[in-house]
Motif scaffolding. Structure first.
Motif, PDB file in Angstrom:
ATOM      1  N   GLU A 270      64.653 101.420  69.554  1.00  0.00           N
ATOM      2  CA  GLU A 270      65.906 102.161  69.412  1.00  0.00           C
ATOM      3  C   GLU A 270      65.916 103.409  70.299  1.00  0.00           C
ATOM      4  O   GLU A 270      66.975 103.866  70.715  1.00  0.00           O
ATOM      5  CB  GLU A 270      66.102 102.538  67.934  1.00  0.00           C
ATOM      6  CG  GLU A 270      67.548 102.476  67.501  1.00  0.00           C
ATOM      7  CD  GLU A 270      67.709 102.512  65.988  1.00  0.00           C
ATOM      8  OE1 GLU A 270      67.102 103.351  65.326  1.00  0.00           O
ATOM      9  OE2 GLU A 270      68.484 101.685  65.464  1.00  0.00           O
ATOM     10  N   VAL A 398      74.402 100.409  68.340  1.00  0.00           N
ATOM     11  CA  VAL A 398      74.461  99.923  66.959  1.00  0.00           C
ATOM     12  C   VAL A 398      75.861 100.117  66.376  1.00  0.00           C
ATOM     13  O   VAL A 398      76.256  99.438  65.438  1.00  0.00           O
ATOM     14  CB  VAL A 398      73.388 100.657  66.113  1.00  0.00           C
ATOM     15  CG1 VAL A 398      73.409 100.207  64.677  1.00  0.00           C
ATOM     16  CG2 VAL A 398      72.001 100.413  66.705  1.00  0.00           C
TER      17      VAL A 398
ATOM     18  N   GLN B 290      68.990  95.336  62.307  1.00  0.00           N
ATOM     19  CA  GLN B 290      70.127  95.937  63.013  1.00  0.00           C
ATOM     20  C   GLN B 290      69.901  97.443  63.159  1.00  0.00           C
ATOM     21  O   GLN B 290      70.398  98.054  64.093  1.00  0.00           O
ATOM     22  CB  GLN B 290      71.417  95.713  62.224  1.00  0.00           C
ATOM     23  CG  GLN B 290      71.821  94.257  62.183  1.00  0.00           C
ATOM     24  CD  GLN B 290      73.043  94.007  61.332  1.00  0.00           C
ATOM     25  OE1 GLN B 290      73.228  92.894  60.855  1.00  0.00           O
ATOM     26  NE2 GLN B 290      73.869  95.013  61.116  1.00  0.00           N
ATOM     27  N   GLN B 295      69.587  97.840  68.888  1.00  0.00           N
ATOM     28  CA  GLN B 295      69.904  98.724  70.016  1.00  0.00           C
ATOM     29  C   GLN B 295      69.306  98.161  71.315  1.00  0.00           C
ATOM     30  O   GLN B 295      69.981  98.080  72.339  1.00  0.00           O
ATOM     31  CB  GLN B 295      69.348 100.129  69.731  1.00  0.00           C
ATOM     32  CG  GLN B 295      69.292 101.066  70.925  1.00  0.00           C
ATOM     33  CD  GLN B 295      70.661 101.505  71.419  1.00  0.00           C
ATOM     34  OE1 GLN B 295      71.574 101.723  70.633  1.00  0.00           O
ATOM     35  NE2 GLN B 295      70.825 101.611  72.737  1.00  0.00           N
TER      36      GLN B 295
END
Lengths: 429, 429
Positions: A270, A398, B290, B295
């Motif tokens: 992320e 996201v 998620q 991402q």
């Protein structure tokens, strides 16, 4: 933590990183370090996470959990609001059972709630905004389950949230213990804060030890990758990704660190996976995945580097002597010796095939060393973000799906929800 | 299972697979299908796994487990000797607890053994050769633990092994129930055999249902990817890998299928990851990931396709009505509706970013559908192996490390062990 990048060098890996390239890269590390130091000093968004060893307040966390009497803690959160707590709970030897509700699978939520003695269970609800759909849905379900069981949920619910919002209001109305999500600390960088430390505080874990270990790692951040283990890791994985090794298989050799690999996977994916760059974190476990993923890491596409993590000390179990044929070499040895031999053999096996790997060692799996490992990987990630030139602390990709899901459930008009209806289909059944 | 490859098409993904390319690929699928059919008919090594719906004998498995009375089953195996059983145990609603000893972490083995009532625990020891170091070491430790607890291990140990070797000899000496590893079935293709079906038989699961579901999937294997869901999956993932999508993130939207993703990861990595080709399986879980991996899948390097798996039916849990601000849209909905909305939103979100994804659906998570899913993925993998032109059923890259580890433990002279000593070091601490 200690990092050995020998097997990432060009003398081992094909392609690898030459010492000359590392030296040139170290100039960029020095610049990035200045940026990071300034960000920490100013408590800038994101960088503030690296100040947590100083800014976190163990006493406030202990005070918040003090009124709660429980045998089991149910952490209700998702992503960074759950993974830090789960990592700490699985690594340390706590005196409570810890479960997470970090999905909205109805069968799982129901089975888990049915299996718990809710009168001895505490809830820790974690959402900065107080509107995270999965977390709030699970909280509403868990609260109703407590009410149905005649349990007073207000006596056993702790909240970590932002200064305003739903959960803050709820805490005020019901006089719940409530902790602040620290300012400027994104969820995936929040393990050493009010987000995840309550699990250790509730379970008799060494909160101060976690922070002290992180602090020791923070002390070690100098402007050179050759001096800072965290930067050695961040810079080397970056250099390898630039050379085509775009997968990073995180493979701890300790069952108690299996969840750490999941935590790392969120941190890495992320933070760095944006603008077409980044490195895909694959979660693995040694020695188990030697019988699963290793074939591909060693002989598949030349895109996967491996991070091998191990504690230098652990408990051990002797392997009984045996007369089973061909196994006498095991008898008199121990499971720990076998695991260490497999660790070194896997590392050498990858090296012999020219596949880069990095060794990360901690002294043992305890609060101090875990704190250092988590902090070290966060610092490595922040450094890598500077090197990749990406906005490390955002997760814009996201949002699209969140709006689509909300629209599908009737939570407003969103064009993304309409796109879902137009799905291209080619069904084979 | 049903497979929807719409979001892998060039009209959605960049790059994607054009319909024309799929049609040309279908000619190769037809050829590969002939090869596979012949292999199944002749029970050739590897291909024999796809004959298991016919050749497996549920009665023999039931007879073997019949003498064993237990509440808990401890599966002692590693890789393909453990993952099939773990997948079945986690997916189906069995009436025994199931644990696996598939690592040699001493802390974990000790903690697990200490937590069990060994007088109510059965062992299923699985090793074709009878010499797998991790499995035999764990067996010796578990057996000693039973002896120390005054439990007669011979009354509660089941063995699955080859026709000869240590475990066969042990079973004969102690009159243990023993099942044969089926001829020609590699470990990672053995879920529908004596390797993994005993867990279902012991736990009151529907062994016949698993095989019937697999059989239905086998019936559906024709020579065209447009008619066979398994081939649609295998051919599409191959075509995507050729176009640069060298990571396959397997992301089931069901907690009960989390272990299925691990099983798939072994199948995919070890079968196809060789000679520099293959596709790296990343294990993910919807909706949880998620908030972790998405991402990167959506915005990181253009190399990760996503496989989204879901059951069409599941139990459900209503979300209580709430006056929490901004959350009224959740109240009156259900966790299942939220999970489905997130599934479709994620799929659309990836598609909107030009990232290919494949939808795999089963009716529900039960024995019949699980059997079909496992068989379908095995057939997809065998097809993909034909398309990649790799030896699907070998795992040569694992052997180097095994010899090195054995040498390190004093189990013989191996040059690989010497290589371990010569490790290149660049330590930062």
């Amino acid at each position: 933590m200690e990092v050995d990048i020998g097997n990432a060098l060009g003398s081992v890996a094909t392609p690898g990183v030459s010492r000359g390239s590392l030296e040139r890269l170290d100039e960029r590390v020095a610049d990035a370090h200045e940026r990071i130091e300034a960000g920490i000093g100013d408590r800038e968004h994101g960088y503030a996470a690296l100040a947590l060893p100083e800014t976190a307040d163990p006493d406030a966390i202990r005070a918040a959990v003090d009124p709660i009497d429980c045998d089991t803690l149910l952490v209700v959160g998702i992503g960074g609001s759950a993974l830090g707590a789960a990592t700490i709970a699985d690594a340390l030897d706590l005196d409570i059972d810890v479960h997470t509700l970090d999905n909205v699978d109805p069968d799982h939520t129901r089975t888990l709630l049915d299996s718990l003695d809710l009168s001895r269970t505490a809830l820790h609800v974690v959402s900065r905004s107080g509107t995270t759909a999965e977390t709030l849905a699970n909280f509403l379900v868990a609260r109703e389950a407590m009410e149905s069981a005649g349990v007073d949920w207000t006596e056993r619910t702790l909240v970590t949230t932002g200064e305003e919002g739903n959960l803050r209001g709820l805490a005020e109305r019901h006089d719940l213990p409530a902790l602040d999500v620290p300012a400027g600390v994104p969820g995936r960088f929040s393990a050493l804060s009010t987000v995840a430390l309550p699990v250790a505080a509730l379970g008799g874990g060494d909160v101060e030890g976690l922070l002290a270990g992180a602090g020791a790692e923070a002390e070690g951040l100098t402007g050179s990758l050759f001096e800072s283990p965290a930067y050695a890791y961040g810079a080397t994985t970056y250099a390898l990704a630039q050379r085509g090794w775009r997968v990073n298989a995180m493979m701890p050799y300790a069952e108690s660190l299996e969840t750490f690999a999941e935590w790392f996977a969120q941190l890495w994916a992320e933070s760095l996976g944006k603008e077409g760059v980044g490195q895909l974190p694959a979660r693995a476990l040694g020695a188990t995945d030697q019988h699963s993923q290793l074939q591909l890491y060693r002989a598949g596409p030349r895109d996967a580097m491996v991070s091998l993590v191990r504690p230098r000390e652990r408990g051990d179990v002797s392997i009984p002597e045996t007369d089973l044929e061909g196994l006498s070499y095991l008898g008199g040895s121990s499971l720990g010796e076998l695991l260490d031999a497999e660790f070194e053999a896997t590392e050498a096996s990858l090296a012999a095939a020219g596949r880069p790997n990095v060794r990360v060692e901690i002294d043992r799996v305890d609060a101090h060393e875990l704190g250092g490992l988590l902090y070290g990987m966060e610092a490595a990630c922040v450094l890598a973000g500077e090197l990749y030139l990406v906005p490390t602390f955002t997760q814009p990709a996201v949002e699209w799906g969140k709006r689509a899901a909300r629209g599908l459930l009737g939570g407003g008009e969103f064009e993304e929800a309409a796109a879902v209806e137009e799905k291209e289909r080619l069904v084979v059944d």
